[in-house]
Design an enzyme around this catalytic site. Structure first.
Site, mmCIF file in Angstrom:
data_model
loop_
_atom_site.group_PDB
_atom_site.id
_atom_site.type_symbol
_atom_site.label_atom_id
_atom_site.label_comp_id
_atom_site.label_asym_id
_atom_site.label_seq_id
_atom_site.Cartn_x
_atom_site.Cartn_y
_atom_site.Cartn_z
ATOM 1 N N SER A 17 0.837 -1.210 0.000
ATOM 2 C CA SER A 17 0.000 0.000 0.000
ATOM 3 C C SER A 17 0.873 1.261 0.000
ATOM 4 O O SER A 17 0.485 2.285 -0.576
ATOM 5 C CB SER A 17 -0.985 -0.003 1.168
ATOM 6 O OG SER A 17 -0.318 0.151 2.394
ATOM 7 N N LYS A 70 26.357 -14.431 -1.755
ATOM 8 C CA LYS A 70 27.076 -13.575 -2.706
ATOM 9 C C LYS A 70 26.371 -13.575 -4.080
ATOM 10 O O LYS A 70 26.203 -12.523 -4.708
ATOM 11 C CB LYS A 70 28.510 -14.108 -2.854
ATOM 12 C CG LYS A 70 29.506 -13.085 -3.270
ATOM 13 C CD LYS A 70 30.915 -13.635 -3.230
ATOM 14 C CE LYS A 70 31.801 -12.711 -4.032
ATOM 15 N NZ LYS A 70 33.135 -13.242 -4.225
ATOM 16 N N LEU A 94 10.351 -7.473 3.824
ATOM 17 C CA LEU A 94 10.644 -8.167 5.090
ATOM 18 C C LEU A 94 11.934 -8.976 5.040
ATOM 19 O O LEU A 94 12.044 -10.034 5.657
ATOM 20 C CB LEU A 94 9.454 -9.070 5.462
ATOM 21 C CG LEU A 94 8.150 -8.325 5.735
ATOM 22 C CD1 LEU A 94 7.017 -9.299 6.011
ATOM 23 C CD2 LEU A 94 8.298 -7.347 6.897
ATOM 24 N N HIS A 113 9.204 2.942 8.467
ATOM 25 C CA HIS A 113 9.004 2.123 9.661
ATOM 26 C C HIS A 113 7.798 2.680 10.424
ATOM 27 O O HIS A 113 7.696 3.901 10.597
ATOM 28 C CB HIS A 113 10.262 2.157 10.535
ATOM 29 C CG HIS A 113 10.176 1.252 11.711
ATOM 30 N ND1 HIS A 113 10.380 -0.113 11.603
ATOM 31 C CD2 HIS A 113 9.879 1.488 13.010
ATOM 32 C CE1 HIS A 113 10.216 -0.668 12.806
ATOM 33 N NE2 HIS A 113 9.920 0.278 13.671
HETATM 34 C C1 GRF Z 1 4.182 -0.625 6.694
HETATM 35 O O1 GRF Z 1 3.573 -0.474 7.942
HETATM 36 C C2 GRF Z 1 5.632 -0.183 6.762
HETATM 37 O O2 GRF Z 1 5.855 0.791 7.712
HETATM 38 C C3 GRF Z 1 6.347 -1.445 7.154
HETATM 39 O O3 GRF Z 1 5.639 -2.489 6.532
HETATM 40 C C4 GRF Z 1 4.289 -2.089 6.277
HETATM 41 C C5 GRF Z 1 4.064 -2.303 4.817
HETATM 42 O O4 GRF Z 1 2.737 -2.153 4.435
HETATM 43 N N1 GRF Z 1 7.733 -1.367 6.814
HETATM 44 P P1 GRF Z 1 2.395 -2.078 2.889
HETATM 45 O O5 GRF Z 1 2.906 -3.355 2.215
HETATM 46 O O6 GRF Z 1 3.055 -0.865 2.325
HETATM 47 O O7 GRF Z 1 0.900 -1.997 2.826
#
Ligand code: GRF
Length: 200
Positions: A17, A70, A94, A113
């Site tokens: 999103s 690598k 992630l 974040h």
């Molecule tokens: C967001 O809350 C961002 O801060 C974190 O992961 C989430 C990603 O959400 N790093 P989206 O995939 O952008 O909806």
């Protein structure tokens, strides 16, 4: 701002999103930037589907596809080079970005974040865990942070940060929704700030 459009890669693992809000903000605000790549460790996710629907090249890149770290890092650098990427925007990615890529893109990788860094960052602090931790700590405000990425999780210099109130009766989910709404404005604002600074 110059005519040249800054070429962006979105790195995502989920819904995307934030990637979507960045894409729309670039169009609505007429920012001199464009997404030339959406890279994901997952073959299918919301971000990849959105990219395909909007004609943005996609790459599925996972460490599992490679024998060594690598080789994985080299493949990532290869994709970035192939799409002539200037800046990487992590948006719900992630995975840790390989050191070789962090070094090659020093001060050219941003992350968002869902908390007020340096608090509530670091390993394990992702998704709903962040909002649970904020509520457990009894904070009356949280927020979102856009920062440069270096080799440590959530430690790079802050580019932009915005506060969000914690309200009475908040659950991790209700707080997450309020913070995410803030993120959807904050990340485009940070990108705009970056593009202006780049031209100075
Ligand atoms: C967001 O809350 C961002 O801060 C974190 O992961 C989430 C990603 O959400 N790093 P989206 O995939 O952008 O909806």
């Amino acid at each position: 701002m110059a005519n040249h459009k800054t070429r962006l890669a979105a790195f995502c693992s989920g819904t995307g999103s934030n990637f979507q809000s960045l894409y729309h903000a670039i169009n609505e605000r007429g920012l001199p930037a464009e997404f030339t790549l959406c890279l994901s460790n997952r073959s299918e996710c919301g971000a990849i589907i959105f990219a395909r629907q909007h004609g943005i090249p996609t790459v599925h890149l996972s460490e599992k596809q490679h024998d060594t770290h690598k080789a994985f890092a080299a493949a990532m650098l290869g994709s970035l080079e192939e799409h002539a990427v200037d800046y990487i925007l992590l948006a719900g990615y992630l995975r840790k970005v390989p050191e070789a890529v962090v070094n090659a893109y020093s001060f050219r990788i941003l992350n968002i974040h869902p908390a007020l860094l340096p608090d509530f960052g670091g390993p394990g602090m992702y998704g709903i865990n962040v909002h649970k931790a904020v509520l457990e700590a009894g904070r009356n405000e949280s927020g979102a942070t856009v920062h440069y990425v270096d080799s440590e999780y959530d430690k790079g210099p802050v580019l932009l940060q915005r506060k969000v109130p914690v309200e009475a009766g908040d659950t991790p989910e209700s707080l997450a929704a309020r913070v995410l709404k803030c993120e959807h404005r904050l990340y485009p604002d940070a990108l705009e700030k970056l593009l202006i600074a780049k031209e100075l």
